[in-house]
Motif scaffolding. Structure first.
Motif, PDB file in Angstrom:
ATOM      1  N   HIS A  74     -12.437 -11.420  -7.185  1.00 30.66           N
ATOM      2  CA  HIS A  74     -13.258 -10.504  -6.400  1.00 30.66           C
ATOM      3  C   HIS A  74     -13.533  -9.218  -7.173  1.00 30.66           C
ATOM      4  CE1 HIS A  74      -9.114  -9.101  -5.077  1.00 30.66           C
ATOM      5  NE2 HIS A  74      -9.641  -8.041  -5.647  1.00 30.66           N
ATOM      6  N   ALA A  75     -14.388  -8.392  -6.606  1.00 32.42           N
ATOM      7  CA  ALA A  75     -14.617  -7.016  -7.061  1.00 32.42           C
ATOM      8  C   ALA A  75     -14.333  -6.132  -5.854  1.00 32.42           C
ATOM      9  CB  ALA A  75     -16.048  -6.836  -7.541  1.00 32.42           C
ATOM     10  N   GLY A  76     -13.970  -4.878  -6.096  1.00 33.46           N
ATOM     11  CA  GLY A  76     -13.658  -3.981  -4.992  1.00 33.46           C
ATOM     12  C   GLY A  76     -14.329  -2.636  -5.159  1.00 33.46           C
ATOM     13  N   GLU A  77     -14.454  -1.942  -4.023  1.00 30.89           N
ATOM     14  CA  GLU A  77     -15.040  -0.604  -4.026  1.00 30.89           C
ATOM     15  C   GLU A  77     -14.292   0.255  -3.015  1.00 30.89           C
ATOM     16  OE1 GLU A  77     -19.279   1.647  -3.091  1.00 30.89           O
ATOM     17  OE2 GLU A  77     -19.160  -0.533  -2.937  1.00 30.89           O
ATOM     18  N   ASN A  78     -13.904   1.450  -3.426  1.00 26.07           N
ATOM     19  CA  ASN A  78     -13.269   2.406  -2.519  1.00 26.07           C
ATOM     20  C   ASN A  78     -14.392   3.047  -1.703  1.00 26.07           C
ATOM     21  OD1 ASN A  78     -12.166   4.692  -1.290  1.00 26.07           O
ATOM     22  ND2 ASN A  78     -10.674   4.988  -2.923  1.00 26.07           N
ATOM     23  N   ILE A  79     -14.515   2.655  -0.423  1.00 29.52           N
ATOM     24  CA  ILE A  79     -15.584   3.164   0.435  1.00 29.52           C
ATOM     25  C   ILE A  79     -15.069   4.219   1.408  1.00 29.52           C
ATOM     26  CG2 ILE A  79     -17.012   1.098   0.214  1.00 29.52           C
ATOM     27  CD1 ILE A  79     -15.959   0.232   2.993  1.00 29.52           C
ATOM     28  N   THR A  90       0.847  -1.191   0.000  1.00 26.12           N
ATOM     29  CA  THR A  90       0.000   0.000   0.000  1.00 26.12           C
ATOM     30  C   THR A  90       0.886   1.246   0.000  1.00 26.12           C
ATOM     31  OG1 THR A  90      -0.144  -0.029   2.410  1.00 26.12           O
ATOM     32  CG2 THR A  90      -1.884  -1.169   1.202  1.00 26.12           C
ATOM     33  N   LEU A  91       0.644   2.121  -0.929  1.00 31.86           N
ATOM     34  CA  LEU A  91       1.396   3.372  -1.016  1.00 31.86           C
ATOM     35  C   LEU A  91       0.603   4.535  -0.425  1.00 31.86           C
ATOM     36  CD1 LEU A  91       2.911   2.920  -4.578  1.00 31.86           C
ATOM     37  CD2 LEU A  91       3.923   2.336  -2.368  1.00 31.86           C
ATOM     38  N   SER A  92      -0.688   4.317  -0.168  1.00 31.31           N
ATOM     39  CA  SER A  92      -1.541   5.298   0.498  1.00 31.31           C
ATOM     40  C   SER A  92      -2.418   4.538   1.490  1.00 31.31           C
ATOM     41  CB  SER A  92      -2.417   6.033  -0.524  1.00 31.31           C
ATOM     42  OG  SER A  92      -3.364   5.145  -1.104  1.00 31.31           O
ATOM     43  N   ALA A  93      -2.986   5.261   2.446  1.00 29.54           N
ATOM     44  CA  ALA A  93      -3.976   4.671   3.343  1.00 29.54           C
ATOM     45  C   ALA A  93      -5.321   4.688   2.616  1.00 29.54           C
ATOM     46  CB  ALA A  93      -4.058   5.473   4.632  1.00 29.54           C
ATOM     47  N   PHE A  94      -6.113   3.629   2.789  1.00 30.50           N
ATOM     48  CA  PHE A  94      -7.410   3.578   2.125  1.00 30.50           C
ATOM     49  C   PHE A  94      -8.337   2.597   2.807  1.00 30.50           C
ATOM     50  CE2 PHE A  94      -4.467   0.857  -0.231  1.00 30.50           C
ATOM     51  CZ  PHE A  94      -5.126  -0.355  -0.280  1.00 30.50           C
ATOM     52  N   ARG A  95      -9.628   2.717   2.474  1.00 34.66           N
ATOM     53  CA  ARG A  95     -10.669   1.830   2.987  1.00 34.66           C
ATOM     54  C   ARG A  95     -11.406   1.253   1.794  1.00 34.66           C
ATOM     55  NH1 ARG A  95     -16.006   2.410   6.146  1.00 34.66           N
ATOM     56  NH2 ARG A  95     -15.762   0.628   7.537  1.00 34.66           N
ATOM     57  N   ARG A  96     -11.573  -0.082   1.790  1.00 32.67           N
ATOM     58  CA  ARG A  96     -12.210  -0.764   0.658  1.00 32.67           C
ATOM     59  C   ARG A  96     -13.201  -1.803   1.139  1.00 32.67           C
ATOM     60  NH1 ARG A  96     -10.136   0.367  -3.657  1.00 32.67           N
ATOM     61  NH2 ARG A  96     -10.980  -1.281  -4.928  1.00 32.67           N
ATOM     62  N   LYS A  97     -14.133  -2.099   0.243  1.00 36.95           N
ATOM     63  CA  LYS A  97     -14.988  -3.263   0.399  1.00 36.95           C
ATOM     64  C   LYS A  97     -14.603  -4.214  -0.718  1.00 36.95           C
ATOM     65  CE  LYS A  97     -19.444  -3.092  -0.488  1.00 36.95           C
ATOM     66  NZ  LYS A  97     -20.903  -2.925  -0.376  1.00 36.95           N
ATOM     67  N   VAL A  98     -14.301  -5.457  -0.353  1.00 35.58           N
ATOM     68  CA  VAL A  98     -13.931  -6.495  -1.317  1.00 35.58           C
ATOM     69  C   VAL A  98     -15.038  -7.541  -1.278  1.00 35.58           C
ATOM     70  CG1 VAL A  98     -12.168  -8.164  -1.983  1.00 35.58           C
ATOM     71  CG2 VAL A  98     -11.488  -6.032  -0.869  1.00 35.58           C
ATOM     72  N   SER A  99     -15.571  -7.904  -2.466  1.00 36.31           N
ATOM     73  CA  SER A  99     -16.723  -8.808  -2.536  1.00 36.31           C
ATOM     74  C   SER A  99     -16.468  -9.955  -3.500  1.00 36.31           C
ATOM     75  CB  SER A  99     -17.963  -8.047  -3.018  1.00 36.31           C
ATOM     76  OG  SER A  99     -18.227  -6.945  -2.184  1.00 36.31           O
ATOM     77  N   ALA A 100     -16.941 -11.142  -3.100  1.00 41.63           N
ATOM     78  CA  ALA A 100     -16.867 -12.335  -3.962  1.00 41.63           C
ATOM     79  C   ALA A 100     -17.813 -13.387  -3.425  1.00 41.63           C
ATOM     80  CB  ALA A 100     -15.449 -12.882  -4.004  1.00 41.63           C
ATOM     81  N   GLY A 101     -18.418 -14.119  -4.323  1.00 42.67           N
ATOM     82  CA  GLY A 101     -19.236 -15.256  -3.928  1.00 42.67           C
ATOM     83  C   GLY A 101     -20.335 -14.931  -2.933  1.00 42.67           C
ATOM     84  N   GLY A 102     -20.923 -13.749  -3.032  1.00 42.27           N
ATOM     85  CA  GLY A 102     -22.016 -13.395  -2.152  1.00 42.27           C
ATOM     86  C   GLY A 102     -21.598 -12.898  -0.772  1.00 42.27           C
ATOM     87  N   ARG A 103     -20.302 -12.747  -0.526  1.00 45.75           N
ATOM     88  CA  ARG A 103     -19.873 -12.183   0.755  1.00 45.75           C
ATOM     89  C   ARG A 103     -18.932 -11.016   0.529  1.00 45.75           C
ATOM     90  NH1 ARG A 103     -15.286 -15.155   3.566  1.00 45.75           N
ATOM     91  NH2 ARG A 103     -13.999 -15.584   1.782  1.00 45.75           N
ATOM     92  N   SER A 104     -18.846 -10.156   1.534  1.00 41.01           N
ATOM     93  CA  SER A 104     -18.008  -8.964   1.443  1.00 41.01           C
ATOM     94  C   SER A 104     -17.253  -8.758   2.743  1.00 41.01           C
ATOM     95  CB  SER A 104     -18.858  -7.713   1.200  1.00 41.01           C
ATOM     96  OG  SER A 104     -19.526  -7.780  -0.027  1.00 41.01           O
ATOM     97  N   VAL A 105     -16.079  -8.156   2.633  1.00 36.29           N
ATOM     98  CA  VAL A 105     -15.312  -7.733   3.805  1.00 36.29           C
ATOM     99  C   VAL A 105     -14.885  -6.291   3.570  1.00 36.29           C
ATOM    100  CG1 VAL A 105     -14.486 -10.040   4.424  1.00 36.29           C
ATOM    101  CG2 VAL A 105     -13.107  -8.614   2.928  1.00 36.29           C
ATOM    102  N   GLU A 106     -14.781  -5.540   4.664  1.00 39.97           N
ATOM    103  CA  GLU A 106     -14.259  -4.185   4.599  1.00 39.97           C
ATOM    104  C   GLU A 106     -12.865  -4.195   5.202  1.00 39.97           C
ATOM    105  OE1 GLU A 106     -16.994  -1.367   6.314  1.00 39.97           O
ATOM    106  OE2 GLU A 106     -18.610  -1.993   4.965  1.00 39.97           O
ATOM    107  N   VAL A 107     -11.933  -3.517   4.530  1.00 38.51           N
ATOM    108  CA  VAL A 107     -10.554  -3.465   5.014  1.00 38.51           C
ATOM    109  C   VAL A 107     -10.100  -2.016   5.087  1.00 38.51           C
ATOM    110  CG1 VAL A 107      -9.900  -5.768   4.225  1.00 38.51           C
ATOM    111  CG2 VAL A 107      -9.630  -3.853   2.681  1.00 38.51           C
ATOM    112  N   ASP A 108      -9.396  -1.708   6.168  1.00 38.77           N
ATOM    113  CA  ASP A 108      -8.749  -0.411   6.354  1.00 38.77           C
ATOM    114  C   ASP A 108      -7.250  -0.675   6.348  1.00 38.77           C
ATOM    115  OD1 ASP A 108     -10.804   1.697   6.978  1.00 38.77           O
ATOM    116  OD2 ASP A 108     -11.365   0.201   8.476  1.00 38.77           O
ATOM    117  N   LEU A 109      -6.544  -0.062   5.423  1.00 41.69           N
ATOM    118  CA  LEU A 109      -5.105  -0.292   5.315  1.00 41.69           C
ATOM    119  C   LEU A 109      -4.348   1.020   5.436  1.00 41.69           C
ATOM    120  CD1 LEU A 109      -5.300  -2.839   2.391  1.00 41.69           C
ATOM    121  CD2 LEU A 109      -4.753  -3.347   4.759  1.00 41.69           C
ATOM    122  N   ARG A 110      -3.200   0.952   6.097  1.00 43.18           N
ATOM    123  CA  ARG A 110      -2.325   2.116   6.235  1.00 43.18           C
ATOM    124  C   ARG A 110      -1.338   2.138   5.082  1.00 43.18           C
ATOM    125  NH1 ARG A 110      -1.468  -0.525  11.184  1.00 43.18           N
ATOM    126  NH2 ARG A 110       0.652  -0.792  10.466  1.00 43.18           N
TER     127      ARG A 110
END
Length: 115
Positions: free
Chosen positions: A80-85, A48-68
């Motif tokens: 998967h598919a992703g979304e910048n949340i 990761t070169l920036s801090a960000f928050r994402r939702k990653v989704s696959a197979g009917g489930r999703s997780v939210e990740v906060d990365l520094r």
């Protein structure tokens, strides 16, 4: 070419910055609210070169990740598919491995998102 290759599904976000017979390195950039199409990654290391928050989704489930910024995370092969949340742009590097895992490697299931 794999139709689920992220450089094909989302060329506005993914760019190949290096490739040889053993690895491919992708740069990823997006803005808050951007969404990717379903795509695949082989076993990879994400930096990761920036801090960000994402939702990653696959197979009917999703997780939210906060990365520094400045983290290095293992990303087991996945689709998967992703979304910048979050409220900041995403900037990261993916170092994709082209070699198969060793035959002695034990797989405990593929987690969704970086681990």
């Amino acid at each position: 070419m794999d139709p689920y290759d992220p450089t094909i599904t989302d060329p506005a976000f993914y760019k190949v910055i290096f490739e040889n017979e053993r690895v491919r390195i992708l740069e990823y950039r997006d803005e808050p609210g951007d969404v990717t199409h379903t795509h695949r990654h082989p076993d990879s290391v994400m930096v990761t070169l920036s801090a960000f928050r994402r939702k990653v989704s696959a197979g009917g489930r999703s997780v939210e990740v906060d990365l520094r910024a400045g983290e290095a995370r293992w990303l087991g092969a996945q689709e998967h598919a992703g979304e910048n949340i979050g409220g900041t742009a995403t900037h990261s590097i993916f170092i994709e491995l082209k070699e198969p895992p060793p035959t002695t490697a034990k797989t405990v299931g593929t987690p969704l998102g970086p681990s």
